[in-house]
Design an enzyme around this catalytic site. Structure first.
Site, PDB file in Angstrom:
ATOM      1  N   LYS A  86      99.043 -16.486  -6.530  1.00  0.00           N
ATOM      2  CA  LYS A  86     100.314 -15.627  -6.906  1.00  0.00           C
ATOM      3  C   LYS A  86      99.895 -14.715  -8.018  1.00  0.00           C
ATOM      4  CE  LYS A  86     105.273 -15.851  -7.728  1.00  0.00           C
ATOM      5  NZ  LYS A  86     106.429 -16.991  -8.103  1.00  0.00           N
ATOM      6  N   SER A 161     110.269 -15.956  -4.946  1.00  0.00           N
ATOM      7  CA  SER A 161     109.584 -14.973  -5.118  1.00  0.00           C
ATOM      8  C   SER A 161     108.179 -14.967  -4.597  1.00  0.00           C
ATOM      9  CB  SER A 161     109.552 -14.742  -6.626  1.00  0.00           C
ATOM     10  OG  SER A 161     108.807 -15.525  -7.361  1.00  0.00           O
ATOM     11  N   SER A 185     111.106 -20.636  -6.521  1.00  0.00           N
ATOM     12  CA  SER A 185     110.186 -19.514  -5.868  1.00  0.00           C
ATOM     13  C   SER A 185     109.087 -20.226  -5.263  1.00  0.00           C
ATOM     14  CB  SER A 185     109.825 -18.636  -6.888  1.00  0.00           C
ATOM     15  OG  SER A 185     110.724 -17.560  -7.064  1.00  0.00           O
TER      16      SER A 185
END
Ligand code: GLN
Length: 509
Positions: A86, A161, A185
């Protein structure tokens, strides 16, 4: 290559299957890595899971993993296996944008502890994945670089997210990924993409080099297509780190052993509590039915299932949306046009304040601005007690609900998210509707304990994946893996193979 949903061959395998083949010398890491890079090249223009792909760096890491193995020194069980990272964790050899224009083109001067541990374990980092700007969002539509699409249906969101990390798994672009979870997330994207995601106990995985959103809630964790793969990755990234003052200095819970035990042994004697507050109005009936079926399967595995009430969980969402923006307003003050990334209007005629203001106006997207404003207001003199102070009290009550519940049961379960993946664009103009995606995941962030989302079938209304959330007491993350792995075996036996092997949209790619 055959044209299956997984791209055929190596990209269809799990991380543990790839690791076994690497160990046996049947394939090299260079071959495995190249297969995933090819898959990314074939499908990522449709999925947009990646913000940055580092083919050269990945192949160099793969060659090193192969060389180490040839000299009898494989760095870890996952050495040579590729992973998607990420874009909120720092990397010295790749940009770190956090999905924001504010950090466009910024390459950090140091690696996050998670990044370093991955490298030391010989894991091959393929690239950085798309995310909502500074990890604020539930759909990846808040990325400044365009949305990621859900591989199950390209018109739908992959969650957020960390939608890029979960979509990369579901699209077979990577067998492993790293996410971060402040309010859900990791777990909510896992649920809506039919993949496994774990938020470890707060302090279980170092936050050093994780660009901060809400420091008392943020926690990195593993994402994978199976529980065992997540466990193997968990053990690589977890453990005490003196660089993070909130890192727990205790042994990592034995999550790999727990996953193996769960897969082999069923759930006799395990007490499972179904959270009463997380059902009813607002829960999509198909999600509720898939969840109820999963609970029946837990009982068939020998678990003792009871209903448990956690009355303050109803207040978790409002408390979170005061605490997280408050911390965000403070953390994001560092993006001041002087120290990192973007600088707008610095033409020699303007004051530092003007440059700062122009830069923040241009660099932050609407959701980030909304959070900074809410947080600044909640912390302001005269309002602090009514908002931030009150939210902290609710946080304590939620922790007490967990403590009381775990006196009766070993784990709690709920749906991970009230609905399946919604359509791109459907909630962008309605922040409240967007926030509701995290209704069930937020309590574990506020209390700090670990939680997992594992796919529990497809909704009978829309054919989209549903997530089962499992929550355990702090530092008992091994329970998540034991229960998750036992359930996974039963689910696959009942539903005829892992869910993730049926990704309809990409079959045609
Ligand atoms: N969707 C939640 C939010 O917008 C959670 C985000 C996260 O876990 N990073 O704050």
């Amino acid at each position: 290559m055959t044209s299956t949903a997984s791209g055929g061959g190596l990209t269809g395998l799990t991380a543990s299957e790839l690791a076994a083949k690497l160990r046996a010398g049947e394939v090299s890491s260079v071959e495995v890595t190249q297969a995933h890079l090819d898959r990314i090249a074939a499908v990522d223009q449709d999925v947009h899971a990646f913000l940055h792909v580092d083919a050269e760096g990945a192949l160099a890491a793969a060659r090193k993993a192969d060389d180490d193995r040839a000299s009898g020194q494989a760095a870890s069980p996952l050495a040579g296996v590729p992973l998607a990272l990420k874009d909120v964790l720092t990397t010295t050899d790749m940009p770190t944008t956090c999905g924001s224009k504010m950090l466009e083109g910024w390459t950090p001067p140091y690696d996050a502890t998670v990044t370093r541990r991955l490298r030391e374990a010989g894991v091959v980092i393929l690239g950085k994945t798309n995310m909502d700007e500074f990890a604020m969002g539930s759909s990846t539509e808040n990325s400044a670089y365009g949305p990621t699409r859900n591989p199950w249906d390209l018109d739908r969101i992959p969650g957020g997210s960390g939608g890029g990390s979960s979509a990369a798994l579901a699209a077979f672009e990577a067998p492993l990924a790293i996410g971060t979870d402040t309010g859900g997330s990791i777990r909510q994207p896992g649920a809506v993409t039919g993949t496994v995601g774990v938020k470890p106990t707060y302090g279980g995985v170092s936050r050093y080099g994780l660009v901060a959103f809400s420091s008392s809630l943020d926690q990195p964790g593993p994402c994978a297509r199976t529980v065992l793969d997540a466990a193997l990755l968990h053990e690589v990234i977890a453990g005490h780190d003196p660089m993070d003052s909130t890192s727990i200095d205790q042994p990592v819970p034995p999550v790999v052993a727990a996953a193996r035990e769960g897969a082999a042994g069923g759930l006799a004697g395990v007490r499972v509590g179904v959270v009463r507050e997380f059902s009813g109005d607002g829960y999509q009936p198909g999600v509720q039915r898939a969840f109820d079926a999963a609970v029946r399967q837990l009982a068939e595995l020998g678990a003792e299932v009871v209903e448990v009430s956690c009355p303050h969980f109803d207040y978790a969402l409002p408390a979170y949306y005061l605490i997280a923006p408050s911390e965000c307003s403070s953390n994001l003050a560092r993006f001041d046009a002087m120290r990192y990334g973007l600088r707008v209007g610095d033409d020699g005629t303007r004051s530092a304040e003007e440059v700062m203001s122009l830069t923040r106006e241009a660099g932050f997207g609407p959701e980030v601005k909304r959070r900074i404003m809410i947080g600044t207001y909640a912390l302001s003199s005269g309002y602090y007690d009514a908002y931030y102070g009150q939210a902290q009290k609710v946080r304590t009550l939620i922790t007490r609900d967990f403590t009381a519940a775990f006196e009766q049961v070993d784990v709690l379960v709920s749906p991970t998210t009230p609905t399946t993946a919604f359509r791109i664009g459907e909630r962008v103009d309605d922040p409240m509707a967007m926030y509701l995606a995290d209704l069930c995941t937020i309590p574990a962030n506020l209390a700090g304990n670990g939680a997992m989302s594992i796919p529990c079938g497809l909704s009978d209304e829309d054919g989209l994946p549903v997530g089962l959330q499992i929550m355990a007491p702090a530092m008992a993350d091994d329970r998540l893996y034991r229960v998750g792995a036992a359930y996974e075996v039963a689910r696959d036996a009942a539903q005829g193979g892992a869910l993730i092997n049926r990704v309809p949209t990409l079959e045609a790619v």
